[in-house]
Design an enzyme around this catalytic site. Structure first.
Site, PDB file in Angstrom:
ATOM      1  N   ASP A  84       0.714  -1.430   0.288  1.00 44.53           N
ATOM      2  CA  ASP A  84       0.130   0.393  -0.046  1.00 44.53           C
ATOM      3  C   ASP A  84       1.032   1.131   0.064  1.00 44.53           C
ATOM      4  O   ASP A  84       0.726   2.052   0.899  1.00 44.53           O
ATOM      5  CB  ASP A  84      -0.803  -0.189   1.135  1.00 44.53           C
ATOM      6  N   ASP A  98       6.680   1.113   1.505  1.00 38.86           N
ATOM      7  CA  ASP A  98       6.198   0.061   1.287  1.00 38.86           C
ATOM      8  C   ASP A  98       7.812   0.531  -0.589  1.00 38.86           C
ATOM      9  O   ASP A  98       6.967  -0.444  -0.922  1.00 38.86           O
ATOM     10  CB  ASP A  98       5.428   0.125   0.597  1.00 38.86           C
ATOM     11  N   ASN A 121      -2.152   2.881   3.694  1.00 35.73           N
ATOM     12  CA  ASN A 121      -1.190   3.828   3.437  1.00 35.73           C
ATOM     13  C   ASN A 121      -2.746   4.746   3.168  1.00 35.73           C
ATOM     14  O   ASN A 121      -2.627   6.646   3.299  1.00 35.73           O
ATOM     15  CB  ASN A 121      -0.344   4.015   3.628  1.00 35.73           C
ATOM     16  N   THR A 178       2.672  -6.077   2.024  1.00 35.82           N
ATOM     17  CA  THR A 178       3.559  -5.110   3.267  1.00 35.82           C
ATOM     18  C   THR A 178       2.517  -3.771   4.019  1.00 35.82           C
ATOM     19  O   THR A 178       2.480  -2.826   4.169  1.00 35.82           O
ATOM     20  CB  THR A 178       5.160  -3.915   2.998  1.00 35.82           C
ATOM     21  N   PHE A 226      -0.995  -0.822  12.583  1.00 36.13           N
ATOM     22  CA  PHE A 226      -1.691  -0.236  11.264  1.00 36.13           C
ATOM     23  C   PHE A 226      -2.120  -0.975  10.418  1.00 36.13           C
ATOM     24  O   PHE A 226      -3.171  -0.999  10.251  1.00 36.13           O
ATOM     25  CB  PHE A 226      -0.789   0.935  11.017  1.00 36.13           C
ATOM     26  N   ASN A 227      -1.096  -1.916   9.822  1.00 35.12           N
ATOM     27  CA  ASN A 227      -1.854  -2.756   8.902  1.00 35.12           C
ATOM     28  C   ASN A 227      -2.954  -3.747   9.520  1.00 35.12           C
ATOM     29  O   ASN A 227      -3.135  -4.550   9.018  1.00 35.12           O
ATOM     30  CB  ASN A 227      -0.756  -3.729   8.271  1.00 35.12           C
ATOM     31  N   HIS A 246       9.302   0.100   7.879  1.00 37.78           N
ATOM     32  CA  HIS A 246       9.126  -0.622   8.495  1.00 37.78           C
ATOM     33  C   HIS A 246       9.076  -2.027   7.404  1.00 37.78           C
ATOM     34  O   HIS A 246       9.482  -3.199   7.722  1.00 37.78           O
ATOM     35  CB  HIS A 246       7.609  -0.934   8.622  1.00 37.78           C
ATOM     36  N   ASP A 247       8.500  -1.632   6.065  1.00 38.61           N
ATOM     37  CA  ASP A 247       7.765  -2.925   5.116  1.00 38.61           C
ATOM     38  C   ASP A 247       9.352  -3.945   4.429  1.00 38.61           C
ATOM     39  O   ASP A 247       9.163  -4.915   4.352  1.00 38.61           O
ATOM     40  CB  ASP A 247       7.524  -1.988   4.070  1.00 38.61           C
TER      41      ASP A 247
HETATM   42  C1  BDR Z   1       3.290  -0.719   8.460  1.00 40.30           C
HETATM   43  O1  BDR Z   1       1.656   0.698   8.495  1.00 40.30           O
HETATM   44  C2  BDR Z   1       1.945   1.468   7.494  1.00 40.30           C
HETATM   45  O2  BDR Z   1       1.796   3.178   7.447  1.00 40.30           O
HETATM   46  C3  BDR Z   1       3.211   1.666   6.911  1.00 40.30           C
HETATM   47  O3  BDR Z   1       3.381   1.687   5.429  1.00 40.30           O
HETATM   48  C4  BDR Z   1       3.543  -0.325   7.285  1.00 40.30           C
HETATM   49  O4  BDR Z   1       3.134  -1.319   6.491  1.00 40.30           O
HETATM   50  C5  BDR Z   1       3.713   0.129   9.840  1.00 40.30           C
HETATM   51  O5  BDR Z   1       2.619  -0.857  10.614  1.00 40.30           O
HETATM   52 CA    CA Z   2       2.749  -0.797   4.359  1.00 44.68          CA
END
Ligand code: BDR
Ligand code: CA
Length: 310
Positions: free
Chosen positions: A10, A15, A39, A124, A165-166, A239-240
Site C-alpha cells: 500500500d 512500501d 496508507n 506490507t 497500523f496494518n 518497516h516494510d
Molecule cells: C506499517 O503501516 C504503514 O503505515 C507502513 O507502510 C507499514 O506497512 C507500519 O505500521
Molecule cells: Ca505498508
C-alpha cells in the site's frame, strides 16, 4: 534460482523501499505487485506503485489494484505519516505504463499458475487482498510457499497503544489469513523499529547517486519529519523492506515459531496481535514471528538493491 515473489502493498514511503528491494535483490524474482487501500486510498497506492517502479526502471512486473477498503471496517488512511497522496515529499512523475486490468486476486492466481514452483507472498499492508484470495481460491493455496507480512507487534502498537497500523486497518483479514493454515511469518514493530532511518542511512543512500536514490532521499526526509511529528521519532522506522529482507537473505531476521491471534473485539485493543511467546495458552503454533534483525546487513541490502536500479 531466485525465489519467485509477489508483493502485496500500500505505498506508502516504506512500501516503496520494499518494492525496490524486491526488484533489486538478486535472490528475488519479483513477479507481480498488487495494491490495497491502507496508507492511502486504493487509487493513490496503485498510482504510487506505478510511479516508483517506472522511476526505478523496473519493467515487466504487472501491477494490479485490489481491495479499496477493509473487509468490514472503514478505511482510515495513514495520512498523518504518509501525506494526503500516501507518498508525500517528492513530485511524482506521471507513469506511462498502465495498471494491469485484472483484479489483484486474479493476478495472484495467474502468477501462481504460471510459476513452476510455489510463490512467496510478501505483504506490507493490510491483509485484505490475501484474505479475499484465501476465500476465493482455496485450491491455489498449495502454490504459495509462504506469506511474510509486515504487520502486528509482539508488544505495543503505533496507531493505538496496542495495535500496529496494518493489523488495525483490517484485523478480520489478518485473522482469516492466519486461519488459512499457510506458512506465515509476522514481521512486527518489535523488529522493524530497529530499522531506523538515521542521518548516516540517508547519507549512504544519497551517495549512490542514481535517480532512485535521489527520489528515495526525498521520501525518507518526509517520512522522518512526519514520524517525528506524530510519534516523536526523528529517525523513522522503515518497516516494510524488513519483510522483504527476511526472504532475500534468510537469517538476517531471526524468528521463533509461536501462536498469533488477532484481537477483533476489544474496545481499546482491536487490531492488537496477541503473540503467545511463552506458550501460556497452549494453543497450536500457527506462525513464525520475527524477533531480531541484523541492522547493518539490512541497510547494506537496501543500498545494494537501489544501486542496481536506475
Ligand atoms: C506499517 O503501516 C504503514 O503505515 C507502513 O507502510 C507499514 O506497512 C507500519 O505500521
Ligand atoms: Ca505498508
Amino acid at each position: 534460482m531466485p525465489t519467485p515473489v509477489i508483493l502485496d502493498c500500500d505505498p506508502g514511503h516504506d512500501d516503496v523501499f520494499a518494492i525496490w528491494l524486491a526488484a533489486g535483490h538478486p535472490a528475488l524474482d519479483l513477479r507481480a505487485i498488487t495494491t490495497v487501500g491502507g496508507n492511502g486510498r486504493l487509487e493513490h497506492t496503485t498510482y504510487n506503485a506505478r510511479v516508483v517502479t517506472e522511476l526505478a526502471g523496473i519493467a515487466g512486473v504487472p501491477i494490479s489494484a485490489g481491495a479499496g477498503a477493509p473487509l468490514v471496517r472503514t478505511l482510515a488512511p495513514a495520512d498523518w505519516i504518509h501525506g494526503a497522496n500516501a507518498l508525500g515529499g517528492p513530485v511524482l512523475p506521471e507513469p506511462v505504463v498502465a495498471a494491469d486490468r485484472r483484479p489483484a486476486i486474479d493476478l495472484i492466481r495467474d502468477t501462481i499458475d504460471d510459476s513452476a514452483e510455489p510463490v512467496t507472498i510478501v505483504a506490507t499492508g493490510p491483509l485484505t487482498n490475501l484474505a479475499l484470495f484465501v476465500r476465493a481460491y482455496p485450491d491455489r493455496l498449495p502454490g504459495i510457499r509462504e506469506i511474510v507480512w509486515m504487520g502486528g507487534s509482539t508488544g505495543r502498537g503505533n496507531v493505538t497503544p496496542y495495535a500496529e497500523f496494518n493489523a488495525w486497518c483490517d484485523p478480520e483479514a489478518a485473522s482469516i489469513v492466519l486461519a488459512g493454515g499457510l506458512p506465515f511469518t509476522m514481521v512486527g514493530l518489535n523488529v522493524t523499529h530497529q530499522a531506523l532511518v538515521t542521518p548516516d542511512v540517508i547519507t549512504r543512500i544519497d551517495a549512490i547517486g542514481n535517480k532512485t536514490a535521489a527520489f528515495g532521499v526525498e521520501l525518507l526526509n518526509f517520512f522522518n519529519a512526519t514520524y517525528e511529528a506524530d510519534q516523536g521519532m526523528p529517525e523513522g522506522p522503515l518497516h516494510d523492506p524488513v519483510a522483504v529482507a527476511l526472504v532475500a537473505q534468510p537469517g538476517l531476521v531471526t524468528t521463533v515459531r509461536t501462536r498469533i491471534d488477532v484481537e477483533l473485539h476489544g474496545a481499546e485493543t482491536a487490531g492488537a496481535t496477541s503473540v503467545d511467546l511463552i506458550d501460556k495458552l497452549k494453543r497450536p503454533p500457527n506462525a513464525h514471528v520475527a524477533t531480531g534483525l541484523d541492522v547493518e546487513q539490512f541497510w547494506r541490502l537496501v543500498e545494494n538493491a537501489i544501486r542496481r536500479l536506475s
